[in-house]
Design a protein around this motif. Structure first.
Motif, PDB file in Angstrom:
ATOM      1  N   THR A  55       0.836  -1.212   0.000  1.00  9.67           N
ATOM      2  CA  THR A  55       0.000   0.000   0.000  1.00  9.67           C
ATOM      3  C   THR A  55       0.862   1.249   0.000  1.00  9.67           C
ATOM      4  OG1 THR A  55      -1.753  -1.166   1.187  1.00  9.67           O
ATOM      5  CG2 THR A  55      -1.802   1.236   1.239  1.00  9.67           C
ATOM      6  N   ALA A  58       2.449   1.719  -3.414  1.00  7.61           N
ATOM      7  CA  ALA A  58       1.467   2.200  -4.394  1.00  7.61           C
ATOM      8  C   ALA A  58       1.234   3.699  -4.233  1.00  7.61           C
ATOM      9  CB  ALA A  58       0.164   1.430  -4.239  1.00  7.61           C
ATOM     10  N   ARG A  59       1.258   4.169  -3.004  1.00  4.97           N
ATOM     11  CA  ARG A  59       1.093   5.607  -2.769  1.00  4.97           C
ATOM     12  C   ARG A  59       2.301   6.390  -3.263  1.00  4.97           C
ATOM     13  NH1 ARG A  59      -0.877   6.885   3.209  1.00  4.97           N
ATOM     14  NH2 ARG A  59      -0.935   8.947   2.235  1.00  4.97           N
ATOM     15  N   GLY A  61       4.020   5.613  -5.878  1.00  7.47           N
ATOM     16  CA  GLY A  61       3.989   5.629  -7.342  1.00  7.47           C
ATOM     17  C   GLY A  61       3.642   4.260  -7.876  1.00  7.47           C
ATOM     18  N   TRP A  62       2.792   4.223  -8.886  1.00 13.49           N
ATOM     19  CA  TRP A  62       2.344   2.953  -9.439  1.00 13.49           C
ATOM     20  C   TRP A  62       3.519   2.123  -9.956  1.00 13.49           C
ATOM     21  CZ3 TRP A  62      -1.332  -0.313  -9.063  1.00 13.49           C
ATOM     22  CH2 TRP A  62      -1.570  -1.279 -10.057  1.00 13.49           C
ATOM     23  N   TRP A  63       4.587   2.801 -10.397  1.00  9.44           N
ATOM     24  CA  TRP A  63       5.758   2.081 -10.913  1.00  9.44           C
ATOM     25  C   TRP A  63       6.305   1.108  -9.867  1.00  9.44           C
ATOM     26  CZ3 TRP A  63       6.367   7.523 -10.041  1.00  9.44           C
ATOM     27  CH2 TRP A  63       5.919   8.323 -11.096  1.00  9.44           C
ATOM     28  N   ALA A  65       4.705  -0.488  -7.491  1.00 13.76           N
ATOM     29  CA  ALA A  65       3.781  -1.476  -6.926  1.00 13.76           C
ATOM     30  C   ALA A  65       2.946  -2.214  -7.956  1.00 13.76           C
ATOM     31  CB  ALA A  65       2.852  -0.782  -5.929  1.00 13.76           C
ATOM     32  N   ALA A  66       3.169  -1.990  -9.234  1.00 10.56           N
ATOM     33  CA  ALA A  66       2.276  -2.535 -10.256  1.00 10.56           C
ATOM     34  C   ALA A  66       2.126  -4.048 -10.149  1.00 10.56           C
ATOM     35  CB  ALA A  66       2.787  -2.147 -11.650  1.00 10.56           C
ATOM     36  N   VAL A  69       0.528  -5.224  -6.786  1.00 10.02           N
ATOM     37  CA  VAL A  69      -0.919  -5.054  -6.663  1.00 10.02           C
ATOM     38  C   VAL A  69      -1.656  -6.037  -7.576  1.00 10.02           C
ATOM     39  CG1 VAL A  69      -2.841  -3.461  -7.070  1.00 10.02           C
ATOM     40  CG2 VAL A  69      -0.757  -2.641  -5.952  1.00 10.02           C
ATOM     41  N   TYR A 120       9.026  -4.548 -13.736  1.00 13.91           N
ATOM     42  CA  TYR A 120       8.077  -3.631 -14.346  1.00 13.91           C
ATOM     43  C   TYR A 120       8.176  -3.743 -15.866  1.00 13.91           C
ATOM     44  CZ  TYR A 120       5.727   0.777 -15.416  1.00 13.91           C
ATOM     45  OH  TYR A 120       4.872   1.735 -15.904  1.00 13.91           O
ATOM     46  N   PRO A 121       7.050  -3.631 -16.589  1.00 22.73           N
ATOM     47  CA  PRO A 121       5.671  -3.503 -16.122  1.00 22.73           C
ATOM     48  C   PRO A 121       5.043  -4.865 -15.877  1.00 22.73           C
ATOM     49  CG  PRO A 121       5.736  -3.295 -18.500  1.00 22.73           C
ATOM     50  CD  PRO A 121       7.162  -3.469 -18.065  1.00 22.73           C
ATOM     51  N   ARG A 504      13.334   1.501  -9.628  1.00 20.50           N
ATOM     52  CA  ARG A 504      12.728   0.433  -8.831  1.00 20.50           C
ATOM     53  C   ARG A 504      13.777  -0.527  -8.272  1.00 20.50           C
ATOM     54  NH1 ARG A 504       7.771  -2.512  -9.708  1.00 20.50           N
ATOM     55  NH2 ARG A 504       9.204  -4.280  -9.915  1.00 20.50           N
TER      56      ARG A 504
END
Length: 579
Positions: A55, A58-59, A61-63, A65-66, A69, A120-121, A504
């Motif tokens: 969590t 993700a806060r 940056g989506w990079w 935690a993609a 999640v 990623y991704p 990352r």
């Protein structure tokens, strides 16, 4: 806690959760009830803790935690949903929960492998392949423990595995084609700059040099490491003839930080062919940027630079005044360069120390015995630099800082990673606890020279399994791909381009764009508040997000890569096409 720390914590927690579930499954299979329950409880707590780190990432940056999640979280929920109720009902034979606990372990391990091997991704193929692996491992464990998986489970495993391959794991789908990179550019042809006023010849060859009292096998320009210092004055036309005596893998000259015409940039396979033994190549450009720079081979650069194929380039605005000292820091054969140097300097003499990091990792510099100013970084003067004392600076791989001061009557000394490399006398000062200068908040700010952004690119730096031509390697990646499979970024001449660079990975990536300096806009969402910072090399640390921008005013195909040259060689290189 920084984002980099969160990335590390999440990785450690994932390993602990996977180990707990798998250990619990093994213990239950061995009918060791207390150990199985203890490990399962530990795994459950670790799984819940990972929900917190995911969590938080993700806060940030989506990079970051993609895949956590989209893949790890559903698999973790499945693990808890399958193993939890079985544990609560395990009043009799603890062996009955072995398969559910092992399933939870396989699910958590599979999600962890996606982060470590894919990164990623996030992709549907990676998710489906992970699910197929988890189901297959569970089926094998089920059978090993004396039960036979149902036909439904076996068929489901096969269907998911096939779907994973079809949707693109890199095993059956060819990578996206990358346009051929032109080898010849006529932009700003070097022949149009006029007749040379400064001529140099550099001969590359194998050599044995003396470092720290020991003979070291090296590759060198003119049999010395570093190579000869090249100097010019603004307005000069510089001509350098490069000859290769016996470097079998070829050499070139890249003018690091100097925005030369594309044909003079020295990148083999992009702007020229490598200069092989017995061959030569002539570089010519106008010296229109005053400042501190350096040159190095860009052919097999990880090996070539490390072995000694580098030197200093200094362009002065006019006649030299005061004392001008270049300090190129390098590690050759495990020994540090340069050797310590001491000279007497008359009090009041203006001194400029040109600090150059030619290694692939960051170095820490500390000037003791005097106040100083950072006058320039990466060849660009800073606006309104203030006096500093008892303050260290960190210089990234490839970066340069110019420190200026008036020599005091008492000695001064420059320390690099705690070692004295230059002094005017004996200084015994502990510098290891000094604070480090943040250049984003140093000097006087001024507005950006533009009010628009024409093109935006995001570069997510990571590690992952690269299956180029079915030859697997663990590569350093950009947006999930590795050189030569990273599509080039294409912009028009005159565009204002913004890069968002996200790290990352668990290591520092010093970023370097050829042919242009970039203006730092922000780091981790906080705007740069000091002097406009025009850089060609900057450290993107784990978990950091940098935003930089530049005007694409130098046409051609430009390398854009990590300047930890081992990382660049392992895939972290792409190209910017300005046309």
């Amino acid at each position: 806690m920084t984002t980099g720390s969160l990335l590390t914590a999440d990785l450690v927690i994932a390993v602990l959760a996977a180990g707990g579930w798998l250990g619990g499954g093994a213990a239950s299979a061995a009918r060791r009830r207390p150990l199985a329950l203890g490990l399962a409880a530990f795994a459950l707590l670790a799984t819940l803790a990972r929900a917190i780190t995911i969590t938080a990432l993700a806060r940030a940056g989506w990079w970051f935690a993609a895949e956590k999640v989209l893949i790890a979280a559903p698999l973790s929920l499945a693990a808890v949903a399958v193993a939890g109720p079985r544990l609560l009902r395990a009043a009799g034979d603890i062996r009955s929960v072995a398969v559910p606990l092992l399933f939870a372990g396989y699910a958590t391990s599979g999600a962890l492998l996606v982060t470590v091997l894919h990164g990623y991704p996030a992709s549907a193929g990676a998710g489906l392949l992970t699910v197929a692996g988890v189901v297959a491992a569970t089926a094998v464990s089920w059978r090993a423990l004396g039960a036979r998986p149902s036909r439904t489970v076996s068929r489901a495993t096969l269907v998911v595995a096939v779907a994973a391959l079809v949707t693109g794991t890199g095993l059956t789908v060819a990578p996206e084609s990358v346009p051929d990179v032109p080898h010849d550019h006529g932009y700003r042809d070097a022949r149009t700059v006029g007749e040379p006023t400064r001529r140099f010849t550099l001969t590359a060859g194998t050599a044995t040099v003396r470092v720290g009292g020991r003979d070291v096998a090296a590759w060198a320009f003119d049999a010395q490491v570093p190579g000869p210092e090249l100097t010019a004055t603004v307005g000069d036309v510089v001509e350098v003839t490069l000859r290769n005596r016996d470097i079998g893998r070829g050499v070139t000259l890249h003018w690091h930080g100097y925005d030369v015409p594309n044909s003079q940039d020295g990148v083999p396979g992009v702007t020229q062919a490598a200069v092989l033994p017995g061959q030569e190549f002539v570089y010519r450009f106008r010296a229109d940027q005053a400042g501190t720079y350096w040159y190095h081979t860009h052919s097999v650069s990880d090996v070539g630079v490390r072995m000694g194929l580098y030197g200093v380039l200094v362009v002065r605005p006019g006649p030299m005044t005061g004392l001008d000292v270049t300090v190129p820091v390098h590690t050759l054969g495990g020994r540090p360069l340069p050797a310590p140097r001491t000279e007497r300097v008359e009090a009041g003499t203006p001194v400029r120390l040109r600090l150059i990091n030619t290694d692939s990792t960051t170095h820490r510099y500390a000037l003791a015995g005097t106040a100083f100013r950072v006058a320039a970084i990466d060849g660009f003067d800073l606006r309104g630099p203030t006096s500093l004392v008892d303050t260290a600076v960190l210089i990234p791989a490839g970066g340069r800082y110019d420190l200026v001061f008036n020599a005091p009557a008492t000695p001064v000394a420059l320390f690099v990673d705690g070692r004295v490399v230059y002094s005017t006398g004996e200084v015994s000062t502990a510098t290891t606890t000094w604070p480090v200068l943040d250049p984003l908040h140093y000097g006087v700010a001024s507005p950006a020279p533009w009010s628009r952004i024409d093109r935006k690119f995001t570069l997510v730096l990571d590690r992952g399994l690269d299956l180029h031509e079915l030859l697997p390697r663990y590569a350093h990646t950009v947006n999930g791909a590795a050189d030569p499979d990273i599509p080039p970024q294409v912009v028009r001449l005159g565009d204002i381009v913004r890069f968002t660079i996200v790290n990352r990975a668990q290591v520092v990536h010093p970023w370097h764009l050829h042919g242009h300096h970039v203006l730092v806009l922000s780091r981790d969402g906080k705007p740069a508040a000091g002097s406009p910072l025009w850089l060609d090399s900057f450290d993107v640390r784990p978990g950091e997000v940098w935003e930089v921008a530049f005007r694409a005013d130098n046409p051609g195909m430009w390398a854009n890569h990590c300047h930890n040259l081992a990382h660049a060689d392992a895939g972290m290189t792409l190209h910017l096409m300005v046309s």
